[in-house]
Design an enzyme around this catalytic site. Structure first.
Site, PDB file in Angstrom:
ATOM      1  N   LYS A  34      20.409  66.677  28.185  1.00  0.00           N
ATOM      2  CA  LYS A  34      18.858  65.883  27.610  1.00  0.00           C
ATOM      3  C   LYS A  34      19.174  64.868  28.293  1.00  0.00           C
ATOM      4  CE  LYS A  34      14.559  66.625  25.577  1.00  0.00           C
ATOM      5  NZ  LYS A  34      14.247  67.875  25.394  1.00  0.00           N
TER       6      LYS A  34
HETATM    7  N1  GLU Z   1      11.655  68.200  26.579  1.00  0.00           N
HETATM    8  C1  GLU Z   1      11.006  69.519  27.358  1.00  0.00           C
HETATM    9  C2  GLU Z   1      11.673  70.307  25.842  1.00  0.00           C
HETATM   10  O1  GLU Z   1      12.013  69.890  25.149  1.00  0.00           O
HETATM   11  C3  GLU Z   1      10.898  69.767  28.231  1.00  0.00           C
HETATM   12  C4  GLU Z   1      11.844  70.867  28.923  1.00  0.00           C
HETATM   13  C5  GLU Z   1      11.887  71.114  30.584  1.00  0.00           C
HETATM   14  O2  GLU Z   1      10.733  71.325  30.759  1.00  0.00           O
HETATM   15  O3  GLU Z   1      12.464  71.031  31.460  1.00  0.00           O
HETATM   16  O4  GLU Z   1      11.540  71.714  26.698  1.00  0.00           O
END
Ligand code: GLU
Length: 426
Positions: A116
């Protein structure tokens, strides 16, 4: 719980994201009888990059922003996860979100680890030029650890396809050729996939449909309340209403709107596209976020921030089912109380996995330079998320677990297996 100065669980409040993530992990580790060594490995991020970087502002001043990119695990493949722009971003929040991405990718069986990113900024307070400069500089700062085989960012709270396009372009400028697979959630014109924008909301629809078929419930006419009207909540509201559900309440950060006979979601979407808060849309009753969480609905879908349902308000919750569109919306204490009351929760790492599943499809298409029809994307999304739901539900049934316990056991178990098979180097 051991409290000491260097205990990551020390001095945390109940709805703190990292303590929630660690409590959930410790619980799964107990259930899986993991030895202390593997627990130590998976309790912490593999790699944490903090960056402080300057941006030239429109008024001629220089501001310094703080950002992070954290890779929790790369045992099952390249690190994968969103990028968040918010004033609430902190190192511990990003650590928790990265850990949840690891379990999420594993529970739906994608060949990814978890990551993240976050920048401490209110994107709405920046001009378009400032937002682009901030994004390009942040992308450059983290370019040392991201890439199609290394770590692939995607949109999250406060970011969008345009921001992904700027990251892709920045990395491509450094390389001297287009590197489409370095981020997902891009606009379709620059290597994005059809269906990605709606994917998280569509995944929630598929999960609710599967839940209904397993429990012999008619989705048609069932009532839904959704906290959050961003990319996840608004698409889920639209698709659930189209499938026949009665969406009785939705909210944004200011407050929400309520109609026991069902809201007209499409006119709310139009109203919101004027960048107005929902509470300013005319002709509907207002409701606070607290009251929305207490509505006696069939499905409550928290699709905003983490830490929304805690021991303070769990006593008010009257929904039959909770489907977690947000990451970490329920504290471990509230989770336990709801479990005892027999309220079924479809956990975040399963319920909101539609986004990362279609991100995986986008990455595969980018690597192959071959793009699919939207129907193919949606059909494959349904297959992957429904299969994961069934696996989790079967494990829950077999072992007498809640859906979260079963999902965590499955996800953590897969990561443990990959980590153990690979072994400890050297
Ligand atoms: N931000 C989204 C999540 O929390 C998508 C993450 C992604 O597509 O890599 O799952």
């Amino acid at each position: 719980m051991a409290i000491s100065d260097n205990d990551p669980q020390a001095a945390t409040v109940e709805n703190d994201a990292l303590s929630t993530a660690l409590t959930q992990f410790d619980d799964a580790a107990e259930r899986l009888h993991l030895d202390d060594g593997i627990r130590r490995v998976l309790r912490v991020s593999k790699r944490e990059l903090s960056v402080n970087f300057p941006v030239n502002m429109d008024d001629g001043s220089i501001r310094v922003f703080c950002g992070y990119r954290i890779q929790h695990s790369i045992a099952r493949g390249p690190a994968k996860g969103g990028l968040r722009y918010s004033l609430h971003v902190s190192l511990d929040e990003v650590r928790a979100l990265a850990m949840w991405m690891t379990w999420k990718a594993a529970v739906v069986n994608l060949p990814f680890g978890g990551a993240k990113g976050g920048v401490m900024v209110d994107p709405r307070a920046l001009s378009a030029a400032e937002l682009e400069d901030l994004t390009r500089r942040y992308a450059t700062e983290i370019s040392i650890i991201i890439g199609p085989s290394e770590d692939i960012p995607a949109p999250d709270m406060g970011t969008n396809p345009q921001i992904m396009a700027w990251i892709m372009d920045t990395i491509s400028m450094h390389k001297g050729h287009t590197v489409a697979g370095v981020v997902t959630g891009k606009p379709v014109a620059v290597g994005g996939t059809l269906g990605r924008l709606e994917a998280t909301g569509r995944g929630i629809l598929f999960v609710v449909e599967e839940l209904c078929s397993q429990k012999s419930i008619h989705l048609e006419g069932s009532t839904v309340a959704i906290q959050g009207f961003g990319n996840v909540g608004s698409v889920a509201a639209h698709l659930l209403q189209r499938a026949g559900a009665k969406v009785v309440a939705v909210s944004d950060r200011v407050g929400g709107v309520h109609d026991g006979n069902g809201l007209d979601v499409d006119s709310l979407l139009e109203c919101r596209s004027d960048a107005k808060p929902l509470a300013e849309c005319l002709g509907v009753d207002k409701i606070t976020n607290a009251d929305l969480l207490a509505l006696p609905v069939d499905f409550l879908i928290p699709a905003a921030l983490e830490g929304q349902i805690t021991s303070r308000n769990v006593g008010d919750v009257r929904a039959r089912f909770i489907v977690e569109g947000a990451n970490g919306p329920t504290s471990p204490e509230a989770d336990r109380i709801l479990g005892e009351r027999g309220v079924m929760i479809v956990p975040d790492i399963l319920a909101n996995a539609g986004g990362v599943i279609v991100s995986y499809f986008e990455w595969v298409q980018d690597l192959q330079f071959y793009f699919w029809e939207e129907d193919e994307v949606n059909d494959r999304l349904r297959k992957v998320i429904t299969r994961a739901y069934r696996e989790v539900a079967a494990a829950a049934e077999r072992d007498g677990l809640t859906m979260r316990e079963a999902a965590m056991a499955l996800g953590v178990g897969r990561v443990v297996e990959a980590t153990s098979i690979r072994g400890i180097y050297p």
